[in-house]
Design an enzyme around this catalytic site. Structure first.
Site, mmCIF file in Angstrom:
data_model
loop_
_atom_site.group_PDB
_atom_site.id
_atom_site.type_symbol
_atom_site.label_atom_id
_atom_site.label_comp_id
_atom_site.label_asym_id
_atom_site.label_seq_id
_atom_site.Cartn_x
_atom_site.Cartn_y
_atom_site.Cartn_z
ATOM 1 N N GLU A 182 46.586 23.377 40.086
ATOM 2 C CA GLU A 182 46.753 22.712 41.323
ATOM 3 C C GLU A 182 45.392 21.798 41.793
ATOM 4 O O GLU A 182 44.446 22.479 41.271
ATOM 5 C CB GLU A 182 46.934 23.815 42.403
ATOM 6 C CG GLU A 182 48.370 24.589 42.711
ATOM 7 C CD GLU A 182 48.457 25.744 41.925
ATOM 8 O OE1 GLU A 182 47.286 26.327 41.468
ATOM 9 O OE2 GLU A 182 49.567 26.140 41.563
ATOM 10 N N TYR A 210 41.847 15.353 34.995
ATOM 11 C CA TYR A 210 43.009 15.534 34.486
ATOM 12 C C TYR A 210 43.796 14.483 33.920
ATOM 13 O O TYR A 210 44.772 14.652 33.014
ATOM 14 C CB TYR A 210 43.859 16.467 35.702
ATOM 15 C CG TYR A 210 42.957 17.706 36.244
ATOM 16 C CD1 TYR A 210 42.304 18.481 35.122
ATOM 17 C CD2 TYR A 210 42.896 17.925 37.461
ATOM 18 C CE1 TYR A 210 41.635 19.654 35.781
ATOM 19 C CE2 TYR A 210 42.428 19.105 38.035
ATOM 20 C CZ TYR A 210 41.719 19.709 37.078
ATOM 21 O OH TYR A 210 40.664 20.840 37.470
HETATM 22 C C1 LIG Z 1 36.029 18.122 38.545
HETATM 23 C C2 LIG Z 1 34.781 18.586 37.625
HETATM 24 C C3 LIG Z 1 34.935 19.904 37.016
HETATM 25 C C4 LIG Z 1 34.693 17.290 36.672
HETATM 26 O O1 LIG Z 1 33.457 17.697 35.735
HETATM 27 P P1 LIG Z 1 32.373 16.516 35.304
HETATM 28 O O2 LIG Z 1 31.536 17.207 34.343
HETATM 29 O O3 LIG Z 1 31.940 15.736 36.322
HETATM 30 O O4 LIG Z 1 33.570 15.555 34.355
HETATM 31 P P2 LIG Z 1 33.379 14.508 33.430
HETATM 32 O O5 LIG Z 1 31.657 13.962 33.314
HETATM 33 O O6 LIG Z 1 33.542 15.099 32.103
HETATM 34 O O7 LIG Z 1 34.110 13.449 33.765
HETATM 35 C C5 LIG Z 1 35.545 13.285 33.260
HETATM 36 C C6 LIG Z 1 36.170 12.022 33.976
HETATM 37 O O8 LIG Z 1 36.007 12.095 35.573
HETATM 38 C C7 LIG Z 1 35.284 10.925 36.023
HETATM 39 N N1 LIG Z 1 34.588 11.516 37.089
HETATM 40 C C8 LIG Z 1 33.734 12.647 37.199
HETATM 41 N N2 LIG Z 1 32.945 12.747 38.645
HETATM 42 C C9 LIG Z 1 33.647 11.732 39.197
HETATM 43 C C10 LIG Z 1 33.690 11.433 40.695
HETATM 44 N N3 LIG Z 1 32.988 12.006 41.594
HETATM 45 N N4 LIG Z 1 34.239 10.447 41.083
HETATM 46 C C11 LIG Z 1 35.538 9.666 40.048
HETATM 47 N N5 LIG Z 1 35.416 9.898 38.847
HETATM 48 C C12 LIG Z 1 34.790 11.036 38.506
HETATM 49 C C13 LIG Z 1 34.710 10.581 34.873
HETATM 50 O O9 LIG Z 1 34.064 9.452 35.168
HETATM 51 C C14 LIG Z 1 35.205 10.982 33.717
HETATM 52 O O10 LIG Z 1 36.026 9.761 33.684
HETATM 53 P P3 LIG Z 1 36.222 8.621 32.421
HETATM 54 O O11 LIG Z 1 36.087 9.530 31.345
HETATM 55 O O12 LIG Z 1 37.330 7.681 32.433
HETATM 56 O O13 LIG Z 1 34.825 8.128 32.813
HETATM 57 C C15 LIG Z 1 33.652 18.422 38.623
HETATM 58 O O14 LIG Z 1 33.305 17.285 39.354
HETATM 59 C C16 LIG Z 1 33.468 19.709 39.456
HETATM 60 O O15 LIG Z 1 33.094 20.961 39.092
HETATM 61 N N6 LIG Z 1 33.834 19.511 40.703
HETATM 62 C C17 LIG Z 1 33.671 20.457 41.872
HETATM 63 C C18 LIG Z 1 34.548 21.431 41.437
HETATM 64 C C19 LIG Z 1 36.294 20.969 41.328
HETATM 65 O O16 LIG Z 1 36.816 20.304 42.123
HETATM 66 N N7 LIG Z 1 36.954 21.624 40.413
HETATM 67 C C20 LIG Z 1 38.467 21.341 39.948
HETATM 68 C C21 LIG Z 1 39.154 21.877 41.156
HETATM 69 S S1 LIG Z 1 40.821 21.445 40.810
#
Ligand SMILES: CC(C)(COP(=O)(O)OP(=O)(O)OC[C@H]1O[C@@H](n2cnc3c(N)ncnc32)[C@H](O)[C@@H]1OP(=O)(O)O)[C@@H](O)C(=O)NCCC(=O)NCCS
Length: 153
Positions: A110, A122
Protein backbone atom coordinates in the site's frame (compact mmCIF):
# COMPACT_ATOMS: atom_id res chain seq x y z
CA UNK A 1 47.96 6.17 -8.26
CA UNK A 2 44.48 6.41 -6.75
CA UNK A 3 41.65 3.93 -6.43
CA UNK A 4 37.91 4.47 -6.04
CA UNK A 5 36.58 2.07 -3.42
CA UNK A 6 33.04 0.80 -3.84
CA UNK A 7 30.88 0.95 -0.71
CA UNK A 8 30.03 -2.38 0.91
CA UNK A 9 26.27 -2.87 0.81
CA UNK A 10 24.69 -5.59 2.89
CA UNK A 11 21.14 -6.86 3.41
CA UNK A 12 20.97 -8.64 6.74
CA UNK A 13 18.20 -9.70 9.14
CA UNK A 14 17.00 -7.05 11.58
CA UNK A 15 17.43 -7.79 15.30
CA UNK A 16 15.94 -6.19 18.41
CA UNK A 17 19.30 -4.41 18.90
CA UNK A 18 18.74 -2.53 15.60
CA UNK A 19 15.57 -0.84 16.86
CA UNK A 20 17.24 2.40 18.12
CA UNK A 21 18.82 2.95 14.67
CA UNK A 22 15.61 1.97 12.92
CA UNK A 23 13.49 4.31 15.05
CA UNK A 24 15.90 7.22 14.49
CA UNK A 25 15.36 6.85 10.73
CA UNK A 26 11.64 6.03 10.99
CA UNK A 27 10.85 9.07 13.16
CA UNK A 28 12.78 11.36 10.83
CA UNK A 29 11.16 10.30 7.54
CA UNK A 30 7.48 9.63 8.33
CA UNK A 31 4.81 12.00 9.60
CA UNK A 32 3.09 8.91 11.06
CA UNK A 33 5.96 6.54 11.93
CA UNK A 34 5.70 2.94 13.05
CA UNK A 35 6.27 2.48 16.78
CA UNK A 36 8.99 0.24 18.26
CA UNK A 37 6.11 -2.11 19.11
CA UNK A 38 5.18 -2.41 15.43
CA UNK A 39 8.73 -3.54 14.64
CA UNK A 40 8.84 -5.87 17.68
CA UNK A 41 5.54 -7.44 16.62
CA UNK A 42 6.90 -7.95 13.09
CA UNK A 43 10.04 -9.61 14.46
CA UNK A 44 7.98 -11.80 16.80
CA UNK A 45 5.60 -12.77 13.98
CA UNK A 46 8.54 -14.00 11.92
CA UNK A 47 8.07 -11.46 9.12
CA UNK A 48 11.08 -10.80 6.94
CA UNK A 49 12.64 -7.82 8.75
CA UNK A 50 15.74 -6.59 6.94
CA UNK A 51 18.47 -4.04 7.54
CA UNK A 52 20.15 -2.32 4.62
CA UNK A 53 23.69 -1.45 5.64
CA UNK A 54 26.30 0.63 3.81
CA UNK A 55 29.89 0.36 5.03
CA UNK A 56 28.55 -0.68 8.43
CA UNK A 57 25.99 2.15 8.68
CA UNK A 58 22.28 1.27 8.63
CA UNK A 59 20.83 3.38 5.80
CA UNK A 60 17.48 1.64 5.41
CA UNK A 61 15.29 -1.30 6.30
CA UNK A 62 12.23 -3.18 5.16
CA UNK A 63 9.53 -5.48 6.48
CA UNK A 64 8.15 -8.19 4.22
CA UNK A 65 5.28 -10.51 5.12
CA UNK A 66 5.21 -13.86 3.35
CA UNK A 67 1.87 -15.57 2.79
CA UNK A 68 1.87 -18.67 0.53
CA UNK A 69 2.47 -17.42 -3.02
CA UNK A 70 2.18 -13.72 -2.13
CA UNK A 71 4.43 -11.31 -0.30
CA UNK A 72 3.28 -8.03 1.25
CA UNK A 73 5.79 -5.21 1.63
CA UNK A 74 4.79 -3.53 4.90
CA UNK A 75 7.65 -1.08 5.29
CA UNK A 76 10.39 0.19 2.95
CA UNK A 77 12.57 3.02 4.18
CA UNK A 78 15.79 4.80 3.27
CA UNK A 79 17.33 7.32 5.69
CA UNK A 80 16.82 10.93 4.57
CA UNK A 81 20.48 11.65 3.83
CA UNK A 82 20.77 8.55 1.62
CA UNK A 83 17.62 9.11 -0.43
CA UNK A 84 17.68 9.82 -4.20
CA UNK A 85 20.94 7.92 -4.71
CA UNK A 86 19.45 4.69 -6.02
CA UNK A 87 19.43 2.80 -2.72
CA UNK A 88 15.64 2.48 -2.57
CA UNK A 89 15.71 0.84 -6.00
CA UNK A 90 18.52 -1.52 -5.03
CA UNK A 91 16.77 -2.48 -1.79
CA UNK A 92 13.49 -3.10 -3.61
CA UNK A 93 15.24 -5.34 -6.16
CA UNK A 94 16.78 -7.39 -3.38
CA UNK A 95 13.43 -7.71 -1.61
CA UNK A 96 11.90 -9.02 -4.85
CA UNK A 97 14.61 -11.72 -4.86
CA UNK A 98 13.89 -12.57 -1.23
CA UNK A 99 10.15 -12.83 -1.95
CA UNK A 100 10.80 -15.01 -5.02
CA UNK A 101 13.02 -17.22 -2.88
CA UNK A 102 10.03 -17.75 -0.55
CA UNK A 103 7.90 -18.84 -3.51
CA UNK A 104 5.98 -15.58 -3.93
CA UNK A 105 4.46 -14.99 -7.36
CA UNK A 106 3.07 -11.55 -6.46
CA UNK A 107 4.48 -8.73 -4.35
CA UNK A 108 1.97 -6.17 -3.17
CA UNK A 109 2.00 -3.06 -1.00
CA UNK A 110 0.00 0.00 0.00
CA UNK A 111 1.16 3.55 -0.67
CA UNK A 112 -0.20 7.01 -0.03
CA UNK A 113 -1.30 8.85 -3.21
CA UNK A 114 0.64 11.87 -1.84
CA UNK A 115 3.95 9.94 -1.63
CA UNK A 116 5.56 11.04 -4.92
CA UNK A 117 8.92 9.39 -4.21
CA UNK A 118 7.41 5.99 -3.44
CA UNK A 119 5.00 6.17 -6.40
CA UNK A 120 7.89 6.94 -8.73
CA UNK A 121 9.96 4.10 -7.26
CA UNK A 122 7.18 1.50 -7.60
CA UNK A 123 6.14 2.59 -11.10
CA UNK A 124 9.78 2.48 -12.17
CA UNK A 125 9.93 -1.15 -11.03
CA UNK A 126 6.83 -2.17 -12.95
CA UNK A 127 4.26 -2.21 -10.16
CA UNK A 128 0.67 -1.79 -11.35
CA UNK A 129 -2.17 -0.26 -9.40
CA UNK A 130 -4.53 -3.09 -8.44
CA UNK A 131 -6.85 -1.48 -5.91
CA UNK A 132 -7.70 1.22 -3.40
CA UNK A 133 -8.33 1.12 0.34
CA UNK A 134 -10.41 4.10 1.38
CA UNK A 135 -9.37 6.10 4.48
CA UNK A 136 -6.55 3.67 5.21
CA UNK A 137 -3.88 6.01 6.59
CA UNK A 138 -3.92 8.62 9.35
CA UNK A 139 -3.37 12.12 7.94
CA UNK A 140 -3.12 15.63 9.39
CA UNK A 141 -6.72 16.62 8.65
CA UNK A 142 -8.83 13.64 7.58
CA UNK A 143 -7.70 10.10 6.68
CA UNK A 144 -5.86 9.35 3.43
CA UNK A 145 -6.67 6.53 0.98
CA UNK A 146 -4.11 3.85 0.16
CA UNK A 147 -3.32 2.79 -3.38
CA UNK A 148 -2.62 -0.94 -3.62
CA UNK A 149 0.15 -1.83 -6.04
CA UNK A 150 1.14 -5.29 -7.23
CA UNK A 151 4.11 -6.72 -9.08
CA UNK A 152 4.11 -10.23 -10.60
CA UNK A 153 7.42 -11.87 -9.66
C1 LIG B 1 10.46 5.95 -1.19
C2 LIG B 1 11.96 5.76 -0.87
C3 LIG B 1 12.17 4.38 -0.25
C4 LIG B 1 12.74 5.87 -2.19
O1 LIG B 1 14.11 5.61 -1.89
P1 LIG B 1 15.29 6.35 -2.69
O2 LIG B 1 16.56 5.71 -2.29
O3 LIG B 1 15.18 7.82 -2.49
O4 LIG B 1 14.90 6.00 -4.20
P2 LIG B 1 15.86 5.96 -5.47
O5 LIG B 1 17.00 6.92 -5.30
O6 LIG B 1 16.19 4.54 -5.76
O7 LIG B 1 14.89 6.54 -6.59
C5 LIG B 1 13.87 5.75 -7.17
C6 LIG B 1 13.05 6.62 -8.12
O8 LIG B 1 12.23 7.50 -7.35
C7 LIG B 1 12.53 8.86 -7.71
N1 LIG B 1 12.44 9.67 -6.51
C8 LIG B 1 13.11 9.49 -5.36
N2 LIG B 1 12.78 10.43 -4.47
C9 LIG B 1 11.87 11.22 -5.11
C10 LIG B 1 11.14 12.38 -4.72
N3 LIG B 1 11.29 12.91 -3.49
N4 LIG B 1 10.27 12.93 -5.61
C11 LIG B 1 10.11 12.38 -6.83
N5 LIG B 1 10.77 11.28 -7.27
C12 LIG B 1 11.65 10.72 -6.40
C13 LIG B 1 13.92 8.82 -8.25
O9 LIG B 1 14.18 9.92 -9.09
C14 LIG B 1 13.92 7.51 -8.99
O10 LIG B 1 13.23 7.64 -10.22
P3 LIG B 1 14.06 7.62 -11.59
O11 LIG B 1 14.77 6.31 -11.58
O12 LIG B 1 13.00 7.73 -12.61
O13 LIG B 1 14.98 8.78 -11.51
C15 LIG B 1 12.49 6.89 0.07
O14 LIG B 1 12.15 8.14 -0.50
C16 LIG B 1 11.92 6.83 1.48
O15 LIG B 1 12.40 6.07 2.32
N6 LIG B 1 10.89 7.66 1.73
C17 LIG B 1 10.29 7.74 3.07
C18 LIG B 1 9.62 6.44 3.46
C19 LIG B 1 8.58 6.02 2.45
O16 LIG B 1 7.76 6.81 1.99
N7 LIG B 1 8.57 4.70 2.14
C20 LIG B 1 7.62 4.11 1.20
C21 LIG B 1 6.33 3.85 1.90
S1 LIG B 1 5.15 3.10 0.78
Amino acid sequence: MSAVLKPMIELRPMAEADLPAVMAIENAIYAFPWTPGNFRDSLAAGYGCWMYVRDGEPIGYAVLMHASDEAHLLNLSIAARWQRQGYGSLLLQQLCEVARGHGARLLFLEVRPSNAAALRLYERHGFQRIGLRRDYYPAPAAREDALIFGLPL
